[in-house]
Design an enzyme around this catalytic site. Structure first.
Site, PDB file in Angstrom:
ATOM      1  N   LYS A  52      30.450  49.410  35.136  1.00  0.00           N
ATOM      2  CA  LYS A  52      29.650  48.279  35.313  1.00  0.00           C
ATOM      3  C   LYS A  52      30.422  47.307  34.762  1.00  0.00           C
ATOM      4  O   LYS A  52      29.687  45.834  34.298  1.00  0.00           O
ATOM      5  CB  LYS A  52      28.126  48.218  35.337  1.00  0.00           C
ATOM      6  N   GLY A  53      31.410  47.351  33.246  1.00  0.00           N
ATOM      7  CA  GLY A  53      32.128  46.734  32.666  1.00  0.00           C
ATOM      8  C   GLY A  53      33.070  45.389  33.262  1.00  0.00           C
ATOM      9  O   GLY A  53      33.110  44.636  32.567  1.00  0.00           O
ATOM     10  N   LYS A  89      30.295  44.338  43.700  1.00  0.00           N
ATOM     11  CA  LYS A  89      30.732  43.449  42.677  1.00  0.00           C
ATOM     12  C   LYS A  89      30.360  41.721  41.909  1.00  0.00           C
ATOM     13  O   LYS A  89      30.469  41.386  43.510  1.00  0.00           O
ATOM     14  CB  LYS A  89      32.204  43.342  42.344  1.00  0.00           C
ATOM     15  N   ARG A 115      26.583  41.438  42.295  1.00  0.00           N
ATOM     16  CA  ARG A 115      25.252  41.249  42.392  1.00  0.00           C
ATOM     17  C   ARG A 115      24.184  40.625  41.995  1.00  0.00           C
ATOM     18  O   ARG A 115      24.064  40.863  40.834  1.00  0.00           O
ATOM     19  CB  ARG A 115      25.056  43.268  42.674  1.00  0.00           C
TER      20      ARG A 115
HETATM   21  N1  LIG Z   1      35.630  38.381  39.190  1.00  0.00           N
HETATM   22  C1  LIG Z   1      35.135  39.328  39.636  1.00  0.00           C
HETATM   23  N2  LIG Z   1      34.253  39.313  40.444  1.00  0.00           N
HETATM   24  C2  LIG Z   1      33.023  40.344  40.840  1.00  0.00           C
HETATM   25  N3  LIG Z   1      32.381  41.152  39.763  1.00  0.00           N
HETATM   26  C3  LIG Z   1      32.690  40.911  38.372  1.00  0.00           C
HETATM   27  C4  LIG Z   1      34.473  39.938  38.559  1.00  0.00           C
HETATM   28  N4  LIG Z   1      34.348  40.200  37.300  1.00  0.00           N
HETATM   29  C5  LIG Z   1      33.864  41.123  36.689  1.00  0.00           C
HETATM   30  N5  LIG Z   1      32.599  41.555  37.103  1.00  0.00           N
HETATM   31  C6  LIG Z   1      31.454  42.018  37.564  1.00  0.00           C
HETATM   32  O1  LIG Z   1      32.229  44.370  37.623  1.00  0.00           O
HETATM   33  C7  LIG Z   1      31.037  44.206  37.543  1.00  0.00           C
HETATM   34  C8  LIG Z   1      31.316  45.931  37.737  1.00  0.00           C
HETATM   35  O2  LIG Z   1      32.112  45.915  37.470  1.00  0.00           O
HETATM   36  P1  LIG Z   1      32.934  47.707  37.537  1.00  0.00           P
HETATM   37  O3  LIG Z   1      34.164  47.144  38.146  1.00  0.00           O
HETATM   38  O4  LIG Z   1      33.163  47.777  35.422  1.00  0.00           O
HETATM   39  O5  LIG Z   1      31.879  48.724  38.191  1.00  0.00           O
HETATM   40  S1  LIG Z   1      31.504  50.193  38.317  1.00  0.00           S
HETATM   41  O6  LIG Z   1      31.928  50.905  37.276  1.00  0.00           O
HETATM   42  O7  LIG Z   1      33.440  50.215  38.884  1.00  0.00           O
HETATM   43  O8  LIG Z   1      30.540  50.723  39.792  1.00  0.00           O
HETATM   44  C9  LIG Z   1      29.918  43.494  38.166  1.00  0.00           C
HETATM   45  O9  LIG Z   1      28.895  43.360  37.502  1.00  0.00           O
HETATM   46  P2  LIG Z   1      27.680  43.310  38.549  1.00  0.00           P
HETATM   47  O10 LIG Z   1      27.501  41.331  38.376  1.00  0.00           O
HETATM   48  O11 LIG Z   1      25.994  43.788  38.116  1.00  0.00           O
HETATM   49  O12 LIG Z   1      27.318  42.859  39.681  1.00  0.00           O
HETATM   50  C10 LIG Z   1      30.423  41.964  37.746  1.00  0.00           C
HETATM   51  O13 LIG Z   1      29.562  41.161  36.908  1.00  0.00           O
END
Ligand SMILES: Nc1ncnc2c1ncn2[C@@H]1O[C@H](COP(=O)(O)OS(=O)(=O)O)[C@@H](OP(=O)(O)O)[C@H]1O
EC number: 2.8.2.-
Length: 374
Positions: free
Chosen positions: A132-133, A337, A339
């Site tokens: 979730k990073g 991503k 959410r």
């Molecule tokens: N460009 C863009 N678009 C959408 N989301 C983005 C982006 N850049 C960073 N993020 C943040 O990525 C978070 C999900 O992290 P990960 O991809 O590492 O998640 S996972 O571990 O693979 O499930 C996701 O977390 P949440 O906001 O909690 O959904 C996003 O905050």
């Protein structure tokens, strides 16, 4: 009467004979056409099997399982929903999972070319964390670079599938040409005790990228993901505190993952700090081009991915790609991503922030980088 019957029988027999001759003739044509194609080397352009059926089924099952109820074993395979008319940048269905697993580009004109050239190498750089990073965003942004080729789905080799052996792992990799970098991302490596030793025994030169994010928001993001899969989940606070007390429950993975200093200590037993790049998850959202510049420098790549590749999508509330790999249309990441998070009481967040502060400071000291979470 008898004569006309005989004649009819003869006609029928004759008809059958002609038909069977015709089918033999057609079979011969097909056979010789195929032979001609093979002799000209066209048969080789069919995509080679990337992994055997058993492996593919295993992985597929695993991926489907990941995408299913067990949120602890989540993956990036999600049901897609696009923001507006845009296609989400995720592994949306089984076909694309298999395609992405093979690391080959979508079925476009150059597919056979991409399949036939280069060789499968162990990754020279891995995004090892954190869950979730922002690891998916980083990998997708990197894939625009012509010198980066990456596995789309998470291979989970150094945590779940280590028994399969290094050759199995290598077979999952996309083919690369001289000068191209092979990459993969599996965020759970960062918190897997055995991962540093295992990775070190593959290659001590692997570059390690860790996307870190404020551990409090990371924990809420992690919880949000679990909640999506299990709507009956207890509240965030009842999981974060041990038995209704005010003691933070470090046994809860959503909390434990955020103690970055502790996990990094385990990695530093095998790899020097110079082998790591710490990417700020917050900056990846606020200034994707700036953060991508650092990443490309670290990987020894030309700065190809720049601000001209990004635009801020108001509906999504995140940066999206103008032209992702293999597409000419703008794309955002999928609905899992970015959410919306549930509202957590302020005192709960404050308590959690206090808990993380010393670990964060230690992490800043270890990495020489203040991420500004406090
Ligand atoms: N460009 C863009 N678009 C959408 N989301 C983005 C982006 N850049 C960073 N993020 C943040 O990525 C978070 C999900 O992290 P990960 O991809 O590492 O998640 S996972 O571990 O693979 O499930 C996701 O977390 P949440 O906001 O909690 O959904 C996003 O905050």
């Amino acid at each position: 009467m008898g004569c006309s019957k005989w004649r009819a029988g003869f006609n029928f027999g004759h008809h059958l004979k002609v038909q069977s001759k015709l089918s033999v003739f057609l079979t011969m044509i097909l056979f010789f056409t195929y032979l001609f194609y093979c002799l000209n080397g066209f048969c080789e352009s069919l995509p080679p099997p990337v992994y055997d059926q058993q492996t593919s089924n295993l992985l597929l099952n695993q991926i489907l399982l990941d995408a299913g109820q067990d949120a602890r074993h989540k993956n990036d395979v999600t049901a897609s929903a696009s923001a507006g008319d845009e296609q989400p940048l995720e592994l949306d269905d089984v076909d694309s999972v298999l395609q992405k697993l093979s690391g080959e580009p979508p079925s476009e004109g150059n597919m056979s070319v991409a399949n036939s050239f280069g060789s499968k190498k162990f990754p020279q750089a891995i995004i090892i964390g954190v869950k979730k990073g922002g690891t998916r965003a980083l990998l997708e942004f990197l894939r625009i670079h012509p010198d980066v080729r990456a596995v789309g789905a998470e291979p989970h080799f150094f945590d779940r599938f280590y028994d399969k052996g290094l050759e199995w792992y290598r077979s999952l990799m996309p083919r690369t040409l001289e000068g191209q970098i092979t990459m993969e991302k599996t965020p759970s490596y960062f918190i897997t005790k055995e991962a540093p030793r295992r990775l070190f025994s593959m290659s001590r030169h692997t570059k390690l990228i860790v996307v870190v994010r404020d551990p409090v928001t990371r924990a809420v993001s992690d919880y949000t993901q679990t909640l999506t899969k299990s709507p009956g989940l207890p509240s965030f606070q009842s999981l974060a505190f041990r038995n209704g007390s005010s003691t933070i429950d470090t046994a809860w993975s959503a909390v434990r993952i955020g103690i970055y200093a502790k996990h990094l200590e385990n990695w530093l037993r095998y790899f020097p700090l110079s082998r790591f790049l710490f990417v700020s998850g917050e900056r990846l959202v606020m200034d994707p081009a700036g953060e991508m510049g650092r990443v490309q420098d670290f990987l020894g790549l030309k700065r190809v991915v720049t601000d001209k590749h990004f635009y801020f999508n108001q509906t999504k509330g995140f940066p999206c790609l103008k032209k992702p790999e293999g597409s000419s249309r703008p794309r955002c990441l999928g609905k899992s991503k970015g959410r919306p998070h549930p509202r957590i009481p302020a005192q709960v967040l404050r308590r959690l922030r206090d808990f993380y502060r010393p670990f964060n400071l230690k992490f800043y000291q270890m990495t020489g980088h203040d991420f500004g979470w406090d």
